[in-house]
Design a protein around this motif. Structure first.
Motif, PDB file in Angstrom:
ATOM      1  N   LEU A   1       0.834  -1.193   0.000  1.00 20.48           N
ATOM      2  CA  LEU A   1       0.000   0.000   0.000  1.00 20.48           C
ATOM      3  C   LEU A   1       0.872   1.248   0.000  1.00 20.48           C
ATOM      4  CD1 LEU A   1      -2.077  -2.179   1.019  1.00 20.48           C
ATOM      5  CD2 LEU A   1      -3.148  -0.319   2.266  1.00 20.48           C
ATOM      6  N   THR A   2       0.342   2.317  -0.559  1.00 17.54           N
ATOM      7  CA  THR A   2       1.028   3.595  -0.475  1.00 17.54           C
ATOM      8  C   THR A   2       0.834   4.156   0.927  1.00 17.54           C
ATOM      9  OG1 THR A   2      -0.905   4.870  -1.128  1.00 17.54           O
ATOM     10  CG2 THR A   2       0.537   4.078  -2.915  1.00 17.54           C
ATOM     11  N   LEU A   3       1.627   5.153   1.269  1.00 20.23           N
ATOM     12  CA  LEU A   3       1.486   5.786   2.580  1.00 20.23           C
ATOM     13  C   LEU A   3       0.087   6.356   2.740  1.00 20.23           C
ATOM     14  CD1 LEU A   3       2.678   6.671   5.270  1.00 20.23           C
ATOM     15  CD2 LEU A   3       3.565   8.713   4.127  1.00 20.23           C
ATOM     16  N   GLU A   4      -0.420   7.014   1.718  1.00 23.05           N
ATOM     17  CA  GLU A   4      -1.766   7.599   1.772  1.00 23.05           C
ATOM     18  C   GLU A   4      -2.820   6.524   2.017  1.00 23.05           C
ATOM     19  OE1 GLU A   4      -4.596   9.562  -1.509  1.00 23.05           O
ATOM     20  OE2 GLU A   4      -2.760  10.715  -1.136  1.00 23.05           O
ATOM     21  N   ALA A   5      -2.701   5.399   1.323  1.00 17.25           N
ATOM     22  CA  ALA A   5      -3.660   4.307   1.497  1.00 17.25           C
ATOM     23  C   ALA A   5      -3.549   3.696   2.894  1.00 17.25           C
ATOM     24  CB  ALA A   5      -3.442   3.235   0.432  1.00 17.25           C
ATOM     25  N   ALA A   6      -2.330   3.547   3.395  1.00 14.36           N
ATOM     26  CA  ALA A   6      -2.136   2.989   4.736  1.00 14.36           C
ATOM     27  C   ALA A   6      -2.738   3.900   5.804  1.00 14.36           C
ATOM     28  CB  ALA A   6      -0.650   2.761   4.997  1.00 14.36           C
ATOM     29  N   VAL A   7      -2.597   5.208   5.622  1.00 12.05           N
ATOM     30  CA  VAL A   7      -3.200   6.167   6.555  1.00 12.05           C
ATOM     31  C   VAL A   7      -4.713   6.020   6.529  1.00 12.05           C
ATOM     32  CG1 VAL A   7      -3.610   8.634   6.958  1.00 12.05           C
ATOM     33  CG2 VAL A   7      -1.299   7.815   6.484  1.00 12.05           C
ATOM     34  N   ARG A   8      -5.267   5.907   5.344  1.00 12.64           N
ATOM     35  CA  ARG A   8      -6.727   5.767   5.201  1.00 12.64           C
ATOM     36  C   ARG A   8      -7.208   4.471   5.843  1.00 12.64           C
ATOM     37  NH1 ARG A   8     -11.340   8.108   5.164  1.00 12.64           N
ATOM     38  NH2 ARG A   8     -12.804   7.387   3.622  1.00 12.64           N
ATOM     39  N   VAL A   9      -6.527   3.370   5.593  1.00 15.84           N
ATOM     40  CA  VAL A   9      -6.930   2.074   6.149  1.00 15.84           C
ATOM     41  C   VAL A   9      -6.883   2.101   7.678  1.00 15.84           C
ATOM     42  CG1 VAL A   9      -6.249  -0.359   6.383  1.00 15.84           C
ATOM     43  CG2 VAL A   9      -6.348   0.702   4.128  1.00 15.84           C
ATOM     44  N   THR A  10      -5.793   2.600   8.249  1.00 17.12           N
ATOM     45  CA  THR A  10      -5.701   2.626   9.714  1.00 17.12           C
ATOM     46  C   THR A  10      -6.760   3.549  10.310  1.00 17.12           C
ATOM     47  OG1 THR A  10      -3.945   4.295   9.640  1.00 17.12           O
ATOM     48  CG2 THR A  10      -3.264   1.987   9.846  1.00 17.12           C
ATOM     49  N   GLY A  11      -7.052   4.662   9.637  1.00 13.63           N
ATOM     50  CA  GLY A  11      -8.107   5.563  10.111  1.00 13.63           C
ATOM     51  C   GLY A  11      -9.463   4.887  10.105  1.00 13.63           C
ATOM     52  N   LEU A  12      -9.762   4.165   9.033  1.00 13.67           N
ATOM     53  CA  LEU A  12     -11.039   3.455   8.942  1.00 13.67           C
ATOM     54  C   LEU A  12     -11.124   2.316   9.966  1.00 13.67           C
ATOM     55  CD1 LEU A  12     -11.468   3.365   5.059  1.00 13.67           C
ATOM     56  CD2 LEU A  12     -12.857   4.670   6.707  1.00 13.67           C
ATOM     57  N   GLU A  13     -10.017   1.614  10.184  1.00 13.18           N
ATOM     58  CA  GLU A  13      -9.999   0.559  11.200  1.00 13.18           C
ATOM     59  C   GLU A  13     -10.284   1.137  12.588  1.00 13.18           C
ATOM     60  OE1 GLU A  13      -6.759  -2.582   9.274  1.00 13.18           O
ATOM     61  OE2 GLU A  13      -6.071  -1.051  10.675  1.00 13.18           O
ATOM     62  N   ASP A  14      -9.691   2.293  12.871  1.00 12.16           N
ATOM     63  CA  ASP A  14      -9.924   2.944  14.165  1.00 12.16           C
ATOM     64  C   ASP A  14     -11.377   3.379  14.318  1.00 12.16           C
ATOM     65  OD1 ASP A  14      -7.272   2.530  14.794  1.00 12.16           O
ATOM     66  OD2 ASP A  14      -6.664   4.597  14.373  1.00 12.16           O
ATOM     67  N   GLU A  15     -11.945   3.944  13.245  1.00 11.43           N
ATOM     68  CA  GLU A  15     -13.358   4.345  13.271  1.00 11.43           C
ATOM     69  C   GLU A  15     -14.255   3.138  13.514  1.00 11.43           C
ATOM     70  OE1 GLU A  15     -15.308   6.762  10.208  1.00 11.43           O
ATOM     71  OE2 GLU A  15     -13.336   7.656   9.849  1.00 11.43           O
ATOM     72  N   LEU A  16     -13.972   2.045  12.836  1.00 11.60           N
ATOM     73  CA  LEU A  16     -14.755   0.831  12.994  1.00 11.60           C
ATOM     74  C   LEU A  16     -14.672   0.314  14.431  1.00 11.60           C
ATOM     75  CD1 LEU A  16     -16.504  -1.404  11.796  1.00 11.60           C
ATOM     76  CD2 LEU A  16     -14.397  -2.548  11.046  1.00 11.60           C
ATOM     77  N   GLY A  17     -13.485   0.357  15.007  1.00  9.07           N
ATOM     78  CA  GLY A  17     -13.324  -0.075  16.399  1.00  9.07           C
ATOM     79  C   GLY A  17     -14.140   0.769  17.362  1.00  9.07           C
ATOM     80  N   ARG A  18     -14.127   2.097  17.156  1.00  8.96           N
ATOM     81  CA  ARG A  18     -14.933   2.993  18.007  1.00  8.96           C
ATOM     82  C   ARG A  18     -16.419   2.723  17.820  1.00  8.96           C
ATOM     83  NH1 ARG A  18     -10.792   6.476  16.384  1.00  8.96           N
ATOM     84  NH2 ARG A  18     -12.065   7.350  14.717  1.00  8.96           N
TER      85      ARG A  18
END
Length: 123
Positions: free
Chosen positions: A88-105
């Protein structure tokens, strides 16, 4: 229950814990140097600097201006490194981790609401 004293935190058994030690339990306390963080994660310090430069990870700073990392930040770096290693690109990795965090919340909040609903139904 604990309460703070001038010298530290008083625990339930009456012992006093030095103030600095209480912060080590805090997942967000920036306790680790860049070298320590890089060694623990198996990455180069340059990788940590690049995340800082990109605004992805903003470490704390010591009195002398040196970067300091928290345990939560180390977990994020490890997740980012794994995604980058997958291609993944850095931008994509940032997006994925952000979405994972949102899903966890969201899952945590759903569980809270379900517990409240169960309590109200049982009244």
């Amino acid at each position: 229950m604990t309460r703070r004293t001038r010298r530290g935190r008083r625990t339930t058994d009456g012992q006093t814990e030095p103030q600095g030690l209480a912060r080590l339990d805090d997942q967000d306390f920036p306790a680790l140097t860049m070298g320590q963080a890089a060694e623990l994660l198996g990455v180069q310090p340059a990788f940590l600097r690049s995340l800082d430069a990109a605004g992805v990870l903003i470490p704390g700073r010591s009195g002398g201006g040196h970067r300091r990392y928290s345990r939560n930040q180390l977990e994020l770096v490890a997740r980012m490194r794994a995604l980058l290693d997958e291609g993944l690109t850095l931008e994509a990795a940032v997006r994925v981790t952000g979405l994972e965090d949102e899903l966890g919340r969201a899952r945590t909040r759903i569980a809270e609401l379900e517990a409240e609903a169960s309590e109200q139904a049982g009244e």
